[in-house]
Design a protein around this motif. Structure first.
Motif, mmCIF file in Angstrom:
data_model
loop_
_atom_site.group_PDB
_atom_site.id
_atom_site.type_symbol
_atom_site.label_atom_id
_atom_site.label_comp_id
_atom_site.label_asym_id
_atom_site.label_seq_id
_atom_site.Cartn_x
_atom_site.Cartn_y
_atom_site.Cartn_z
ATOM 1 N N LEU A 26 1.000 -8.316 21.188
ATOM 2 C CA LEU A 26 2.299 -8.650 21.769
ATOM 3 C C LEU A 26 3.221 -9.113 20.651
ATOM 4 C CD1 LEU A 26 1.287 -10.783 24.894
ATOM 5 C CD2 LEU A 26 2.277 -8.494 24.928
ATOM 6 N N THR A 27 4.507 -8.928 20.846
ATOM 7 C CA THR A 27 5.474 -9.451 19.882
ATOM 8 C C THR A 27 5.457 -10.978 19.958
ATOM 9 O OG1 THR A 27 7.271 -9.392 21.484
ATOM 10 C CG2 THR A 27 6.970 -7.423 20.090
ATOM 11 N N PRO A 28 5.890 -11.639 18.892
ATOM 12 C CA PRO A 28 5.922 -13.112 18.916
ATOM 13 C C PRO A 28 6.728 -13.691 20.079
ATOM 14 C CG PRO A 28 6.175 -12.327 16.672
ATOM 15 C CD PRO A 28 6.222 -11.116 17.567
ATOM 16 N N LYS A 29 7.839 -13.067 20.431
ATOM 17 C CA LYS A 29 8.652 -13.576 21.548
ATOM 18 C C LYS A 29 7.928 -13.418 22.885
ATOM 19 C CE LYS A 29 12.422 -14.926 19.460
ATOM 20 N NZ LYS A 29 12.594 -16.327 19.163
ATOM 21 N N ALA A 30 7.203 -12.322 23.070
ATOM 22 C CA ALA A 30 6.453 -12.131 24.312
ATOM 23 C C ALA A 30 5.321 -13.156 24.412
ATOM 24 C CB ALA A 30 5.906 -10.710 24.394
ATOM 25 N N ILE A 31 4.686 -13.462 23.296
ATOM 26 C CA ILE A 31 3.636 -14.489 23.290
ATOM 27 C C ILE A 31 4.233 -15.844 23.638
ATOM 28 C CG2 ILE A 31 2.130 -15.817 21.743
ATOM 29 C CD1 ILE A 31 1.367 -13.148 20.443
ATOM 30 N N GLU A 32 5.373 -16.159 23.056
ATOM 31 C CA GLU A 32 6.027 -17.434 23.347
ATOM 32 C C GLU A 32 6.475 -17.489 24.807
ATOM 33 O OE1 GLU A 32 7.351 -21.290 22.627
ATOM 34 O OE2 GLU A 32 5.945 -20.002 21.590
ATOM 35 N N LEU A 33 6.959 -16.393 25.348
ATOM 36 C CA LEU A 33 7.340 -16.332 26.756
ATOM 37 C C LEU A 33 6.137 -16.605 27.652
ATOM 38 C CD1 LEU A 33 9.314 -15.720 29.068
ATOM 39 C CD2 LEU A 33 8.790 -13.275 28.724
ATOM 40 N N LEU A 34 5.001 -15.992 27.343
ATOM 41 C CA LEU A 34 3.785 -16.231 28.123
ATOM 42 C C LEU A 34 3.379 -17.696 28.040
ATOM 43 C CD1 LEU A 34 1.441 -15.229 29.851
ATOM 44 C CD2 LEU A 34 0.286 -14.531 27.733
ATOM 45 N N ARG A 35 3.454 -18.275 26.847
ATOM 46 C CA ARG A 35 3.115 -19.690 26.671
ATOM 47 C C ARG A 35 4.005 -20.588 27.539
ATOM 48 N NH1 ARG A 35 4.589 -24.078 24.397
ATOM 49 N NH2 ARG A 35 6.444 -23.219 23.443
ATOM 50 N N ILE A 36 5.295 -20.310 27.546
ATOM 51 C CA ILE A 36 6.253 -21.095 28.335
ATOM 52 C C ILE A 36 5.949 -20.966 29.824
ATOM 53 C CG2 ILE A 36 8.678 -21.234 29.034
ATOM 54 C CD1 ILE A 36 9.339 -20.327 26.107
ATOM 55 N N LEU A 37 5.752 -19.740 30.290
ATOM 56 C CA LEU A 37 5.504 -19.515 31.721
ATOM 57 C C LEU A 37 4.201 -20.171 32.175
ATOM 58 C CD1 LEU A 37 6.662 -15.799 32.108
ATOM 59 C CD2 LEU A 37 7.901 -17.878 32.784
ATOM 60 N N LEU A 38 3.164 -20.092 31.345
ATOM 61 C CA LEU A 38 1.886 -20.729 31.696
ATOM 62 C C LEU A 38 2.014 -22.250 31.692
ATOM 63 C CD1 LEU A 38 -0.626 -18.443 29.815
ATOM 64 C CD2 LEU A 38 -0.606 -18.877 32.276
ATOM 65 N N ARG A 39 2.694 -22.783 30.707
ATOM 66 C CA ARG A 39 2.859 -24.236 30.600
ATOM 67 C C ARG A 39 3.635 -24.801 31.795
ATOM 68 N NH1 ARG A 39 6.380 -25.288 25.986
ATOM 69 N NH2 ARG A 39 7.986 -25.075 27.556
ATOM 70 N N GLU A 40 4.623 -24.080 32.269
ATOM 71 C CA GLU A 40 5.502 -24.579 33.332
ATOM 72 C C GLU A 40 5.091 -24.143 34.744
ATOM 73 O OE1 GLU A 40 7.937 -26.755 32.909
ATOM 74 O OE2 GLU A 40 7.634 -26.799 30.744
ATOM 75 N N ARG A 41 3.994 -23.369 34.852
ATOM 76 C CA ARG A 41 3.591 -22.897 36.167
ATOM 77 C C ARG A 41 3.307 -24.066 37.092
ATOM 78 N NH1 ARG A 41 -0.936 -23.486 33.520
ATOM 79 N NH2 ARG A 41 -2.792 -24.022 34.690
ATOM 80 N N PRO A 42 3.497 -23.995 38.350
ATOM 81 C CA PRO A 42 3.936 -22.830 39.128
ATOM 82 C C PRO A 42 5.449 -22.745 39.294
ATOM 83 C CG PRO A 42 3.296 -24.563 40.635
ATOM 84 C CD PRO A 42 3.092 -25.097 39.231
#
Length: 146
Positions: A26-42
């Motif tokens: 994944l691109t670095p931005k996509a990895i960071e996006l996944l990290r943000i979404l997982l951290r802030e879920r739900p």
């Protein structure tokens, strides 16, 4: 801390997404996006909050976020019409809706069970092997290697 969801594992410290032990690029931005979404879920995050996290102090076209969401969905084989992982709140933002199991790297063991090309991490104490979803070590689960 590692996040397991579906057949995927995400290691935010190693910035790696894997599926059944195989790394997914994944691109670095996509990895960071996944990290943000997982951290802030739900929670469903407003686009503006995601923009500020991904591109602080920088103006970017609105389409940039959609490109990274699409990249992430493709990697996770997630359908925007019937999402398993990434929810779209139209004209608002995105959220992670998949069921997640967190694994602390402190509670892990160096003992692993290998079956063919797949590897399973054994934790201290009892490890249940089976096909049921409540089995700690199930054929569809895998570990992240760091």
């Amino acid at each position: 801390m590692r996040f397991h969801f579906g057949e995927f594992c995400f290691d935010p410290d190693g910035r790696e997404l894997s599926e059944r032990g195989a790394q997914i690029h994944l691109t670095p931005k996509a990895i960071e996006l996944l990290r943000i979404l997982l951290r802030e879920r739900p929670k469903t995050l407003p686009k503006e909050q995601i923009y500020r996290s991904l591109w602080p102090d920088t103006y970017v076209e609105e389409a940039n976020l959609a490109v990274h969401v699409s990249e992430l969905r493709a990697a996770l084989r997630d359908d925007s019409r019937e999402p398993r992982f990434i929810k779209t709140a139209h004209r608002y933002g995105y959220g992670f809706i998949g069921e997640v199991r967190e694994e602390s790297s402190r509670g892990t063991s160096i003992v692993r069970l290998r079956s063919g090309r797949r590897e399973f991490e054994l934790l201290d104490g009892e490890n249940i092997v089976g096909r049921d979803d409540d089995a700690r070590i199930a054929p569809r689960s895998a570990i992240c290697t760091t």
